[in-house]
Each structure stands twice: as C-alpha cells, then as structure tokens.
Design a protein around this motif. Structure first.
Motif, PDB file in Angstrom:
ATOM      1  N   SER A  34      45.815 -10.830 104.903  1.00  0.00           N
ATOM      2  CA  SER A  34      46.856  -9.814 104.764  1.00  0.00           C
ATOM      3  C   SER A  34      46.446  -8.550 105.503  1.00  0.00           C
ATOM      4  O   SER A  34      45.366  -7.993 105.252  1.00  0.00           O
ATOM      5  CB  SER A  34      47.078  -9.492 103.286  1.00  0.00           C
ATOM      6  OG  SER A  34      47.811  -8.293 103.127  1.00  0.00           O
ATOM      7  N   GLN A  73      59.857 -12.961  93.233  1.00  0.00           N
ATOM      8  CA  GLN A  73      58.571 -12.412  92.813  1.00  0.00           C
ATOM      9  C   GLN A  73      58.437 -12.450  91.295  1.00  0.00           C
ATOM     10  O   GLN A  73      57.365 -12.728  90.753  1.00  0.00           O
ATOM     11  CB  GLN A  73      58.413 -10.972  93.312  1.00  0.00           C
ATOM     12  CG  GLN A  73      56.985 -10.456  93.126  1.00  0.00           C
ATOM     13  CD  GLN A  73      56.937  -9.013  92.694  1.00  0.00           C
ATOM     14  OE1 GLN A  73      57.966  -8.349  92.582  1.00  0.00           O
ATOM     15  NE2 GLN A  73      55.746  -8.500  92.449  1.00  0.00           N
ATOM     16  N   LEU A 125      55.059  -8.452 101.049  1.00  0.00           N
ATOM     17  CA  LEU A 125      54.258  -9.647 100.800  1.00  0.00           C
ATOM     18  C   LEU A 125      52.774  -9.374 101.042  1.00  0.00           C
ATOM     19  O   LEU A 125      51.916  -9.859 100.288  1.00  0.00           O
ATOM     20  CB  LEU A 125      54.737 -10.793 101.691  1.00  0.00           C
ATOM     21  CG  LEU A 125      56.082 -11.434 101.323  1.00  0.00           C
ATOM     22  CD1 LEU A 125      56.491 -12.456 102.371  1.00  0.00           C
ATOM     23  CD2 LEU A 125      55.991 -12.102  99.948  1.00  0.00           C
ATOM     24  N   SER A 126      52.464  -8.617 102.091  1.00  0.00           N
ATOM     25  CA  SER A 126      51.070  -8.278 102.380  1.00  0.00           C
ATOM     26  C   SER A 126      50.474  -7.451 101.254  1.00  0.00           C
ATOM     27  O   SER A 126      49.326  -7.658 100.843  1.00  0.00           O
ATOM     28  CB  SER A 126      50.980  -7.496 103.697  1.00  0.00           C
ATOM     29  OG  SER A 126      51.454  -8.264 104.777  1.00  0.00           O
ATOM     30  N   ALA A 150      49.950  -9.758  98.269  1.00  0.00           N
ATOM     31  CA  ALA A 150      48.856 -10.702  98.516  1.00  0.00           C
ATOM     32  C   ALA A 150      47.503 -10.019  98.408  1.00  0.00           C
ATOM     33  O   ALA A 150      46.560 -10.558  97.808  1.00  0.00           O
ATOM     34  CB  ALA A 150      49.021 -11.336  99.895  1.00  0.00           C
ATOM     35  N   SER A 151      47.374  -8.832  98.983  1.00  0.00           N
ATOM     36  CA  SER A 151      46.085  -8.137  98.952  1.00  0.00           C
ATOM     37  C   SER A 151      45.715  -7.711  97.539  1.00  0.00           C
ATOM     38  O   SER A 151      44.524  -7.572  97.225  1.00  0.00           O
ATOM     39  CB  SER A 151      46.126  -6.913  99.865  1.00  0.00           C
ATOM     40  OG  SER A 151      47.044  -5.941  99.383  1.00  0.00           O
ATOM     41  N   TRP A 206      41.370 -15.517 101.103  1.00  0.00           N
ATOM     42  CA  TRP A 206      42.757 -15.603 101.544  1.00  0.00           C
ATOM     43  C   TRP A 206      43.382 -14.225 101.672  1.00  0.00           C
ATOM     44  O   TRP A 206      44.247 -13.998 102.526  1.00  0.00           O
ATOM     45  CB  TRP A 206      43.554 -16.462 100.566  1.00  0.00           C
ATOM     46  CG  TRP A 206      43.213 -17.909 100.621  1.00  0.00           C
ATOM     47  CD1 TRP A 206      42.405 -18.604  99.767  1.00  0.00           C
ATOM     48  CD2 TRP A 206      43.641 -18.855 101.611  1.00  0.00           C
ATOM     49  NE1 TRP A 206      42.306 -19.916 100.142  1.00  0.00           N
ATOM     50  CE2 TRP A 206      43.058 -20.105 101.273  1.00  0.00           C
ATOM     51  CE3 TRP A 206      44.458 -18.777 102.732  1.00  0.00           C
ATOM     52  CZ2 TRP A 206      43.277 -21.251 102.026  1.00  0.00           C
ATOM     53  CZ3 TRP A 206      44.684 -19.923 103.483  1.00  0.00           C
ATOM     54  CH2 TRP A 206      44.095 -21.134 103.137  1.00  0.00           C
ATOM     55  N   ALA A 207      42.970 -13.300 100.809  1.00  0.00           N
ATOM     56  CA  ALA A 207      43.526 -11.941 100.865  1.00  0.00           C
ATOM     57  C   ALA A 207      43.225 -11.261 102.187  1.00  0.00           C
ATOM     58  O   ALA A 207      43.981 -10.391 102.633  1.00  0.00           O
ATOM     59  CB  ALA A 207      42.993 -11.103  99.706  1.00  0.00           C
ATOM     60  N   LEU A 237      45.914 -11.887  95.175  1.00  0.00           N
ATOM     61  CA  LEU A 237      45.058 -13.019  95.513  1.00  0.00           C
ATOM     62  C   LEU A 237      43.617 -12.844  95.038  1.00  0.00           C
ATOM     63  O   LEU A 237      42.997 -13.814  94.584  1.00  0.00           O
ATOM     64  CB  LEU A 237      45.098 -13.265  97.026  1.00  0.00           C
ATOM     65  CG  LEU A 237      46.392 -13.875  97.566  1.00  0.00           C
ATOM     66  CD1 LEU A 237      46.321 -14.048  99.077  1.00  0.00           C
ATOM     67  CD2 LEU A 237      46.686 -15.209  96.889  1.00  0.00           C
TER      68      LEU A 237
END
Length: 550
Positions: free
Chosen positions: A217, A317, A196-197, A200-201, A213-214, A204
């Motif tokens: 992470s 996903q 997820l990290s 997200a990185s 927001w990124a 996002l």
C-alpha cells in the motif's frame, strides 16, 4: 497569471490549496494547545502509552504531545487533504478542459499536447509540494504558538514522505484522465485507491503475516519507516517517485494516442457501458435511467454515480469489517485493555473490543463521513456548476423562476445523503448477520440516519456557498476545508477538559458525540444538523435569486 497555462492553472487552484493548509494549521494548533494545556498530565499521557502505539504512530516518547499530534497530521489528515488536492488537479488537467468544452481553445494555442500536459502537470506538482511544505511549516508555527518545541521530531523527513505519496496518487489520476478523457472516472478510481490504501495499511498489520502485505500500500510508506523518528527512508521514496515518472509517461502516451473531446459531444461513460452487451444489463440495473421530468429529479439522477458508488463502497467495507471482527475480535480486546484512558479519550472512549465500538472506529469515524460528505458536497455544488459549464442559460429558459430552480436543485442535497445512509445501514446489517455480531437493529438504523444528517449539513453548506458565489470550486474547497476543521475540533479539543466544551461548535460533534450503534438516534444533534441544513438551503435560494449569474 494568464501569460501561460502553468500560471493560469496556479491562479485557478491556489485558493483550494490555501484553504486546505489553513484548515490543517488550525487543527494542529488546536490539538497541540489542547494537549499542552493538560500541564503535567501531558507527560503522564505520553508515559502511559504502550510502546506498540508509539511505533504505530511513528514517533518517539521524546516527541511529547507535539510528536503525537503531528503523527496524526502526517499520517491521516494531511495526506487526505494534500493528496486530494493533487488528485483533483491531475484529473482535471486535460479531461477537465474536455468536459467543460475549453479544450478547443487550449488546442488552438501554438503549443503541443505534450507541452500542455507538462504545464498542467507541473502546476499540480507545484501546488502539492507547496501545500505540503507550507502545512509542515504551519505545524511548527502551531507548536511555537503553543509554547512547545519540535525536539525529536523530523518535520523535513515526514514532509518528503508525504510529498512522494501525494504525488503518486496525483500521477495515477493524471494517467487515467489522459487515457480516458474522463475526469470523474479518474477522480473516483484514484480516491477509491486512496481509501483502500489507507484501510490496507491500517488493517492488514492486525493479521498474522499482514505486515508484509501492507507494504504494497502506498499509504504504508507515510508512516511505516517512521520518518518523524528515523529520517527519510530513501528506498521507498525513490520507488514512489520513479512510479510518478512512469505514470507521467503513461499519461503522455495516452494523451497523444486519442482524439480529444470538447464538451457536450462526449458520451458519458455510464451511457457507453449501457450499450456494451457484456455489462449493459448490470449497469442499467445498478444506475437506473436518468430522468428529465423535472429539475429536482434530474439533480438527483445527476448525482447518482458518486452517490451509488460511494454508498456501495462503504457498504462493502462494513461487511468486511463484520467478518474481520469475527476473526480478530479477541485480540483487539487485549490491545484496548492495555491502553490508558487518555488514549481512549481521543476516540471518544469507543470500546474497540465490542462490535459496536469496532464498527464506530473503522466505519463511522472516518469512511462513512468521508463518503457522505463527498457525495453531498457534489450535489450541493451542482447549482454553481451550471454556471461553470455555461448550461445555466438553458436551465433558466424553463418557465420557472430562479428561486424555484435553486430550490429544486436543493432537493438533491436532501436525497443524496439519505441514500448513502441507507447503504451504510445495509452494510452494517449484512455484516451483523454474516458475522453473528448481535448488534441491535435499531442502532444500525440510527447509524444510517446520523450519517445522512451529517451529509445534509455539509451538502447544504456547499449549496449555500455555490448559490451565493456562482463558484463551484469555492463551494467544494470551502466546505472541504471546514469539514477538516470540524473533524479536528471534535477529535482533539475534548482531550483537555478546559477546551472540551468548545467541541460542541463542531457539526461532527453533533453527529459523533455518542456511538449511535449503542445510543440510538442522537435526536438533539440530528435535529440541529437538519435545521441548519434547511436554513443554509433557504439562504442559498435567496442569494441565487438576487445576484447576477455568470
């Protein structure tokens, strides 16, 4: 090496770390050699790159092809491998001893729980730091061997950021395992956090206002401050290391507040959830009931948690990717159009401006292979796990031959990847319908089948190694190292026409030489993966029947 818990843990874990470092070195060497072998075209390759791309990768144009390749190693492959090693060690530090029934032996030593946790934790830190440093040194060696320099590249700063992020994930696993005593739970939750990290990185920042927001992470801090270009950004590094210390204290508190287990007396987490009146019905519907009707059915049901959780994750996903493409598909087209052919060659000329290309880049290239390989390797290594858990004597007391036992355990190697492939296809189908993307249903089905084929090969490889050696760790680490190497061969060698044909040696090439969402089932590659998987399982069955069991 048996004089202390710390040294014994290092002895037990050094091989897996060494395999990971060697795999990373070989990938870096092949990639740098492939780019360097392009001669003057390599300089044009770098010059043609958009400034935004160089910023995302975290390198300067002066870094050349070496900087571009090492940006990939530090921001993608290296963190997955090294953080994975740390998570595995941390999750097994105490909970692994409980699961295997050896905690009663450790508990009889004249050492406190705190000292045991400290010894195990320091061993994990030593392996993570050592693996990161050796991997970084090997990258430098790969550049020298290829006749390139490291000018403009700060390997030390990139290594510091890598160590901080990897230790953070290991500390999360340590805290979860210490509080719950459940190795599988700690590993799966932390691996889910890593994935997820990573997503997200990477995803996002594509949204308006998503960059801020990124930063939440942990993965963002591998590359966000661009340490290869700007040096160490100490603020996030200190925050991450502070979080590591805090999580270590949480682990200490959790370990000292509960009763420790010693093997078979522990009730599995899923069984306990079934008895919970709040979630029991939902869990029973999701997981089903375990089966002891036969060795094959038990092997499949034993692999069910990782199989279903991983499959559900990749399906979720895939649905999100469909919605995301609907929202940002127009912007992606202009970004892809600005990239030179050299960059597109690195991702197999996938057109990210189309839903098929976007799904291939976001799901089929990384996440789906990672999930299916993890589930298949777990199923393949289960036969050797019977020896590690000392349950093999009970298994072989059944009125069946050794080879029959091995063959029936091998059934899970065939079934587990198929279930994950079905989850991938289901996620694609839902994302296609929700997003109104218009992808062909035959291509969606072909994608699930190709994912299953990749899992067959690596699951069978783990099965063969475990059956021949009786070492589940060797089966897992060896297969993981070869999977990393196979991915690197397929990703980087095709960039240079002189080396492109060598990519055919990679099993990942047989899975990903074309996008199945567009081309359909790659029958040649699928047939080769299935045939080799059958040969490996057969070899494992024969080897298991001929050696002394542990």
């Amino acid at each position: 090496m048996l004089r202390s818990v710390y040294l014994k843990t290092l002895r037990d874990r050094w091989l897996g770390a060494a395999i990971g470092v060697v795999a990373l070195f070989l990938v870096a060497w092949m990639g740098i050699a492939a780019f360097a072998g392009m001669g003057d075209d390599a300089e044009d390759f770098i010059a043609a790159m958009p400034e935004a791309y160089l910023s995302i990768v975290g390198i300067s144009a002066e870094g050349g092809v070496v900087g571009m390749m090492l940006g990939n190693m530090f921001n993608f492959m290296g963190p997955f491998v090294i953080a994975g090693i740390g998570v595995s060690m941390a999750a097994a530090a105490i909970a692994g001893e409980e699961a295997e029934g050896t905690m009663n032996v450790l508990g009889s030593l004249p050492r406190s729980r705190t000292r045991l946790l400290t010894s195990k934790g320091l061993a994990a830190v030593t392996v993570v730091v050592g693996a990161a440093v050796l991997a970084s040194l090997s990258y430098g060696l790969a550049a020298v061997i290829s006749g390139e320099t490291l000018a403009g590249i700060n390997l030390t700063a990139a290594t510091v950021h890598l160590v901080a992020v990897a230790l953070f994930y290991a500390a999360v696993a340590l805290a979860l395992a210490a509080w719950t005593g459940l190795r599988a739970l700690a590993s799966s939750v932390t691996v889910g956090l890593i994935v997820l990290s990573f997503l997200a990185s990477g995803m996002l920042p594509l949204l308006d206002g998503g960059e801020a927001w990124a930063k939440a992470s942990p993965w963002y801090w591998l590359n966000g401050p661009q340490p290869m270009l700007n040096g160490v950004d100490w603020a996030p590094v200190v925050v991450l290391l502070g979080a590591v210390v805090a999580l270590a204290l949480v682990a200490w508190w959790g370990l000292n507040r509960r009763d420790l287990g010693a093997g078979g007396a522990r009730t599995p987490l899923l069984d306990r959830l079934r008895t919970d009146p709040r979630v029991g019905k939902a869990v029973s519907m999701l997981v089903g009931s375990g089966s002891t009707r036969g060795i094959a059915t038990k092997a499949v049901t034993d692999a069910r948690p990782l199989m279903l959780i991983g499959g559900a994750f990749v399906a979720f996903q895939a649905v999100v990717v469909g919605v995301l493409f609907t929202a940002i598909g127009g912007d992606i087209g202009s970004l892809v159009d600005s990239m030179p052919d050299a960059i597109l060659a690195m991702i197999g000329f996938v057109d990210m401006s189309t839903p098929e290309g976007f799904y291939s880049g976001e799901v089929l290239s990384i996440v789906a292979p990672l999930v299916v390989i993890a589930a298949a390797v777990s199923a393949g290594a289960a036969l050797a796990g019977e020896e590690r858990r000392r349950s093999v004597a009970v298994l072989l007391a059944l009125p069946v031959s050794r080879t029959s036992v091995a063959a029936r355990k091998g059934v899970a190697v065939a079934v587990v990847p198929v279930v994950v492939g079905l989850c991938v296809a289901a996620g694609f189908a839902i994302g296609n319908a929700v997003g109104g993307l218009g992808m062909a249903w035959s291509g969606i089905a072909a994608s699930g089948l190709m994912v299953a084929g990749l899992g067959w090969f690596f699951g069978a490889l783990a099965f063969a190694i475990g059956a021949a050696t009786g070492r589940a760790q060797w089966a897992t680490a060896g297969t993981a190292g070869l999977a990393v190497l196979a991915w690197g061969v397929n990703a980087f060698l095709p960039v240079n026409p002189d080396y492109a044909e060598w990519a055919r040696l990679s099993p990942v090439h047989w899975y990903a030489s074309e996008n199945p969402l567009e081309a359909g089932v790659l029958w040649g590659g699928l047939g080769l993966l299935a045939a080799l998987a059958a040969v490996l399982v057969a070899a494992g069955v024969v080897a298991y029947g001929r050696r002394d069991l542990r």
